[in-house]
Design a protein around this motif. Structure first.
Motif, PDB file in Angstrom:
ATOM      1  N   GLU A  46      -6.073  -4.353  26.703  1.00 15.52           N
ATOM      2  CA  GLU A  46      -6.092  -5.815  26.660  1.00 15.52           C
ATOM      3  C   GLU A  46      -7.505  -6.357  26.839  1.00 15.52           C
ATOM      4  N   TYR A  47      -8.262  -5.753  27.771  1.00 16.70           N
ATOM      5  CA  TYR A  47      -9.595  -6.268  28.075  1.00 16.70           C
ATOM      6  C   TYR A  47     -10.549  -6.073  26.891  1.00 16.70           C
ATOM      7  N   LEU A  48     -10.503  -4.905  26.261  1.00  8.94           N
ATOM      8  CA  LEU A  48     -11.384  -4.651  25.121  1.00  8.94           C
ATOM      9  C   LEU A  48     -10.987  -5.491  23.912  1.00  8.94           C
ATOM     10  N   LYS A  49      -9.699  -5.806  23.799  1.00 10.32           N
ATOM     11  CA  LYS A  49      -9.240  -6.615  22.677  1.00 10.32           C
ATOM     12  C   LYS A  49      -9.701  -8.055  22.803  1.00 10.32           C
ATOM     13  N   ASN A  50      -9.736  -8.558  24.038  1.00  9.28           N
ATOM     14  CA  ASN A  50     -10.038  -9.983  24.254  1.00  9.28           C
ATOM     15  C   ASN A  50     -11.503 -10.243  24.597  1.00  9.28           C
ATOM     16  N   ASN A  51     -12.306  -9.184  24.794  1.00  9.04           N
ATOM     17  CA  ASN A  51     -13.701  -9.371  25.189  1.00  9.04           C
ATOM     18  C   ASN A  51     -14.608  -8.461  24.380  1.00  9.04           C
ATOM     19  N   ASP A  52     -15.695  -9.023  23.916  1.00  2.61           N
ATOM     20  CA  ASP A  52     -16.698  -8.250  23.180  1.00  2.61           C
ATOM     21  C   ASP A  52     -17.767  -7.794  24.183  1.00  2.61           C
ATOM     22  N   ILE A  53     -17.645  -6.562  24.663  1.00  2.00           N
ATOM     23  CA  ILE A  53     -18.522  -6.070  25.728  1.00  2.00           C
ATOM     24  C   ILE A  53     -19.252  -4.821  25.268  1.00  2.00           C
ATOM     25  N   ASN A  54     -20.306  -4.479  26.004  1.00  2.00           N
ATOM     26  CA  ASN A  54     -21.031  -3.229  25.776  1.00  2.00           C
ATOM     27  C   ASN A  54     -21.627  -2.783  27.096  1.00  2.00           C
ATOM     28  N   GLY A  55     -21.822  -1.483  27.231  1.00  2.00           N
ATOM     29  CA  GLY A  55     -22.368  -0.941  28.467  1.00  2.00           C
ATOM     30  C   GLY A  55     -21.582   0.276  28.896  1.00  2.00           C
ATOM     31  N   THR A  56     -21.182   0.321  30.173  1.00  2.00           N
ATOM     32  CA  THR A  56     -20.470   1.466  30.745  1.00  2.00           C
ATOM     33  C   THR A  56     -19.141   1.003  31.332  1.00  2.00           C
ATOM     34  N   TYR A  57     -18.090   1.722  30.995  1.00  2.00           N
ATOM     35  CA  TYR A  57     -16.755   1.452  31.543  1.00  2.00           C
ATOM     36  C   TYR A  57     -16.436   2.597  32.498  1.00  2.00           C
ATOM     37  N   LEU A  58     -16.254   2.281  33.794  1.00  2.00           N
ATOM     38  CA  LEU A  58     -16.111   3.295  34.834  1.00  2.00           C
ATOM     39  C   LEU A  58     -14.683   3.309  35.377  1.00  2.00           C
ATOM     40  N   PHE A  59     -14.062   4.497  35.324  1.00  2.00           N
ATOM     41  CA  PHE A  59     -12.726   4.702  35.871  1.00  2.00           C
ATOM     42  C   PHE A  59     -12.794   5.820  36.913  1.00  2.00           C
ATOM     43  N   TYR A  60     -12.225   5.605  38.092  1.00  2.00           N
ATOM     44  CA  TYR A  60     -12.082   6.681  39.068  1.00  2.00           C
ATOM     45  C   TYR A  60     -10.820   6.427  39.884  1.00  2.00           C
ATOM     46  N   ASN A  61      -9.996   7.467  39.987  1.00  2.00           N
ATOM     47  CA  ASN A  61      -8.735   7.376  40.711  1.00  2.00           C
ATOM     48  C   ASN A  61      -8.153   8.780  40.819  1.00  2.00           C
ATOM     49  N   GLY A  62      -7.149   8.926  41.675  1.00  2.00           N
ATOM     50  CA  GLY A  62      -6.532  10.231  41.805  1.00  2.00           C
ATOM     51  C   GLY A  62      -5.904  10.693  40.504  1.00  2.00           C
ATOM     52  N   GLY A  63      -5.299   9.778  39.776  1.00  2.00           N
ATOM     53  CA  GLY A  63      -4.708  10.095  38.482  1.00  2.00           C
ATOM     54  C   GLY A  63      -4.855   8.933  37.526  1.00  2.00           C
ATOM     55  N   ILE A  64      -5.230   9.214  36.283  1.00  2.00           N
ATOM     56  CA  ILE A  64      -5.397   8.183  35.248  1.00  2.00           C
ATOM     57  C   ILE A  64      -4.762   8.712  33.978  1.00  2.00           C
ATOM     58  N   ALA A  65      -3.855   7.957  33.419  1.00  2.00           N
ATOM     59  CA  ALA A  65      -3.183   8.361  32.180  1.00  2.00           C
ATOM     60  C   ALA A  65      -3.188   7.181  31.219  1.00  2.00           C
ATOM     61  N   PHE A  66      -4.086   7.200  30.250  1.00  2.00           N
ATOM     62  CA  PHE A  66      -4.122   6.158  29.229  1.00  2.00           C
ATOM     63  C   PHE A  66      -3.001   6.409  28.222  1.00  2.00           C
ATOM     64  N   GLY A  67      -2.464   5.349  27.689  1.00  2.00           N
ATOM     65  CA  GLY A  67      -1.514   5.502  26.592  1.00  2.00           C
ATOM     66  C   GLY A  67      -2.251   5.844  25.309  1.00  2.00           C
ATOM     67  N   LYS A  68      -1.501   6.182  24.274  1.00  2.00           N
ATOM     68  CA  LYS A  68      -2.115   6.587  23.007  1.00  2.00           C
ATOM     69  C   LYS A  68      -2.982   5.485  22.422  1.00  2.00           C
ATOM     70  N   GLU A  69      -2.421   4.272  22.307  1.00  2.00           N
ATOM     71  CA  GLU A  69      -3.171   3.166  21.715  1.00  2.00           C
ATOM     72  C   GLU A  69      -4.349   2.774  22.596  1.00  2.00           C
ATOM     73  N   GLU A  70      -4.152   2.815  23.908  1.00  2.00           N
ATOM     74  CA  GLU A  70      -5.229   2.433  24.824  1.00  2.00           C
ATOM     75  C   GLU A  70      -6.373   3.433  24.758  1.00  2.00           C
ATOM     76  N   LEU A  71      -6.054   4.722  24.710  1.00  2.00           N
ATOM     77  CA  LEU A  71      -7.093   5.739  24.614  1.00  2.00           C
ATOM     78  C   LEU A  71      -7.853   5.609  23.306  1.00  2.00           C
ATOM     79  N   ASN A  72      -7.141   5.331  22.216  1.00  2.00           N
ATOM     80  CA  ASN A  72      -7.820   5.159  20.925  1.00  2.00           C
ATOM     81  C   ASN A  72      -8.769   3.971  20.953  1.00  2.00           C
ATOM     82  N   SER A  73      -8.363   2.888  21.606  1.00  2.00           N
ATOM     83  CA  SER A  73      -9.243   1.714  21.681  1.00  2.00           C
ATOM     84  C   SER A  73     -10.485   2.025  22.519  1.00  2.00           C
ATOM     85  N   LEU A  74     -10.321   2.797  23.595  1.00  2.00           N
ATOM     86  CA  LEU A  74     -11.470   3.189  24.415  1.00  2.00           C
ATOM     87  C   LEU A  74     -12.424   4.088  23.630  1.00  2.00           C
TER      88      LEU A  74
END
Length: 385
Positions: A46-74
């Motif tokens: 949702e965030y990448l779809k609604n915002n034109d950004i550039n730089g670094t996107y940082l994720f950290y957590n015990g577990g992270i599971a992107f969905g198929k469409e979300e991973l493709n957008s990333l």
């Protein structure tokens, strides 16, 4: 009441938590070293779809599971020249397959104390220093990488004692180019927690990881994929954070306010409906006609029908009925929108019935039919007027 409060070891990774496994210290220090830090509490898709950004996107957590469409957008976003950093105990299969990687858990048979040590391999950040961590349950490492396309950043191994070097150099952090950007993956998300950073000199390890990021560009820190993220229990949160539902809610409130303003005024008492007097003349006429018909006085009824028909011609078509001749027939046909032949047929029937002393019901019905047909052709003129 006098006992010390028990330490909360919940692995929240939340940026606002000061518990051991929160990330308050990291978030505070990141804002000091980076030019721009943005906290993102929305799903990446949702965030990448609604915002034109550039730089670094940082994720950290015990577990992270992107969905198929979300991973493709990333991945599409990274391919445009941006950096994706994901630190988690393990990763989803699609992400590993895309980067040609594989992970495996670290052997814990000879590590009964669950103590580990990590290090960075870049000489510029002191590749001889190891950093101890003693609160882990399970660790993973990369047991398969694409050597031609992957750079190793950090290693992990069982802790073997102070100042003792690593024996099993298991890969914990890698960097890989992707399109015009790059992806950094780490199986050691604990590096961003308060517990690890505040145990000197472990802060140097986390600082070494940050050295791979371009701090002159915006850094977007995800708080959506966090075990300890804040949940809003109020149902109004859903309404007020969804634009369409929010405006529907506001319109409903405005409508209710307008209704109260206008409907709250004093109204005049309802005026009772008075039904108009019923026209008894029609019923009386219908009753008399039925009496004539049932009595078999067809001749009298036909005379009344002809009389009313001639009255209709005089009042509606404004023709004199004193003399029925060819000129009258032609004028009547023209004014009534009937053919001359139909008009002649009707008046021939009237003349024929007038000469008879008695007529039957069939002749009476035919007279009535021809008169009604004759009048119906004149209806368009009455409507036009």
């Amino acid at each position: 009441m006098n006992k010390p409060k028990a330490i909360n070891w919940f692995p929240s990774y939340a940026t606002h938590h000061k518990i051991p496994f929160g990330a308050y210290v990291f978030n505070d220090q990141l804002k000091r070293v980076a030019d721009s830090v943005a906290i993102v509490d929305r799903p990446p898709f949702e965030y990448l779809k609604n915002n034109d950004i550039n730089g670094t996107y940082l994720f950290y957590n015990g577990g992270i599971a992107f969905g198929k469409e979300e991973l493709n957008s990333l991945l599409d976003w990274v391919a445009n020249g941006n950096t994706l950093v994901v630190a988690a105990v393990d990763f989803e299969e699609k992400l590993l397959d895309t980067l040609n990687l594989n992970t495996q858990s670290v052997n814990t048979f000879d590590n009964f104390n669950n103590e580990y040590q990590v290090k960075l391999v870049n000489p510029a950040v002191n590749d001889t220093q190891t950093y101890k961590y003693d609160r882990a349950a399970t660790f993973f490492h990369f047991n398969k990488i694409d050597n031609s396309n992957t750079s190793v950043i950090g290693l992990i191994d069982t802790y073997r004692g102070e100042n003792r070097p690593m024996e099993d150099t298991l890969i914990s952090t890698i960097k890989q180019p992707f399109g015009d950007g790059e992806i950094i993956l780490s199986t050691f998300p604990q590096a961003f927690t308060n517990y690890f950073i505040l145990q000197s000199p472990n802060q140097n390890y986390t600082a070494g990881l940050l050295s791979y990021l371009d701090t002159s560009k915006p850094i977007y820190v995800d708080t959506y994929y966090k075990t300890g993220k804040t949940f809003y229990t109020s149902p109004m949160y859903l309404f007020l954070n969804t634009p369409s539902l929010k405006w529907a809610y506001y319109i409903m409130l405005i409508g209710a306010l307008i209704y109260i303003i206008f409907e709250g005024k004093r109204k005049q008492r309802a005026i009772p409906i008075v039904n108009p007097l019923k026209n008894q003349t029609v019923d009386f006429t219908r009753t008399i006609a039925n009496m004539y018909y049932e009595s078999g006085k067809h001749k009298d009824i036909s005379q009344h029908k002809v009389h009313h028909f001639l009255e209709y011609i005089r009042n509606t078509l404004h023709l004199s009925t004193a003399e029925i001749n060819t000129s009258f027939i032609n004028n009547l046909a023209a004014r009534s929108n009937n053919t001359v032949e139909d008009t002649q047929t009707l008046f021939k029937l009237i003349e024929s019935l007038n000469q008879k002393n008695n007529i039957n019901s069939i002749e009476l019905e035919r007279l009535n039919t021809l008169i009604e047909q004759f009048k119906s052709h004149n209806q368009w003129k009455k409507t036009k007027q």
